[in-house]
Design a protein around this motif. Sequence first.
Motif, short mmCIF file in Angstrom:
data_model
loop_
_atom_site.label_atom_id
_atom_site.label_comp_id
_atom_site.label_asym_id
_atom_site.label_seq_id
_atom_site.Cartn_x
_atom_site.Cartn_y
_atom_site.Cartn_z
N THR A 234 7.32 -5.42 0.63
CA THR A 234 6.36 -4.32 0.54
C THR A 234 5.20 -4.50 1.52
N VAL B 197 4.86 -8.53 -3.72
CA VAL B 197 3.62 -7.89 -3.32
C VAL B 197 2.54 -8.95 -3.06
N LEU C 136 3.44 0.30 -1.80
CA LEU C 136 3.78 -0.96 -2.48
C LEU C 136 3.90 -0.79 -3.99
N ALA D 164 9.63 -6.34 -6.90
CA ALA D 164 8.77 -6.00 -5.77
C ALA D 164 7.94 -7.23 -5.42
N CYS E 249 8.52 -0.03 2.18
CA CYS E 249 9.29 -0.88 1.28
C CYS E 249 10.75 -0.93 1.74
#
Length: 219
Positions: A60, A10, A103, A8, A42
Amino acid sequence: MTEVPVFAVVGHPNEGKSSVVSTLTEDDFVPISAVPGETRRCVSYAITLDGEPLARFVDTPGFQMPVPTLRWMKSYSGPPGRLLEDFIRLHRDDPRFADECELLRPLLDNAGIIYVVDGSRPPRANDEAEMEILRLTGRPRMAVINAKSDETAYLDAWKAAFAKTFNVNLRFNAHRATFRERIELLEALRHIEQEWGAPLKRVVTALREDWNGRLEACA
């Protein structure tokens, strides 16, 4: 852990998250905008070779309420392993925390973390809250300083801020990164979680072979 590593990407709005995803996956369809907050959901993008996904990167939304989110997490008294699940469950219907819930959702599925910051500015209180939130998730994590080649005034401040929170940190210009720098970032990800070492080594090897094939074709 899934066989294909998932990360992810972020950070705060408009710090270069989508640009990092686009550069790593060589996907020009990743929406990139100068307007903060354009990413609201996302979306997963993959590094693929011959149609096979080798690694996935999730673009995200940016943090909007890091300080209240951190305050809630610090007061949480439930099982540590349910911190994220309970935060999302209790805040998913509160529009103020919509971006935070979104997120953090990939982390429930064991995604690793790539935290992107804009190296042209100094660290702020909100950044400290975001970093502490990510530390509390317990997920493997790497920090990326998205900076232009001549922006060095705040590098030491960012590295000091990362020292207690991230397994690895790396300077990376998402708009001008070379193939070598892209490989260096992927190599660095191998060191944040032992189980990702072999799959990411396969990614790097495949990309190098593909790049050499492109060079031979050009020649």
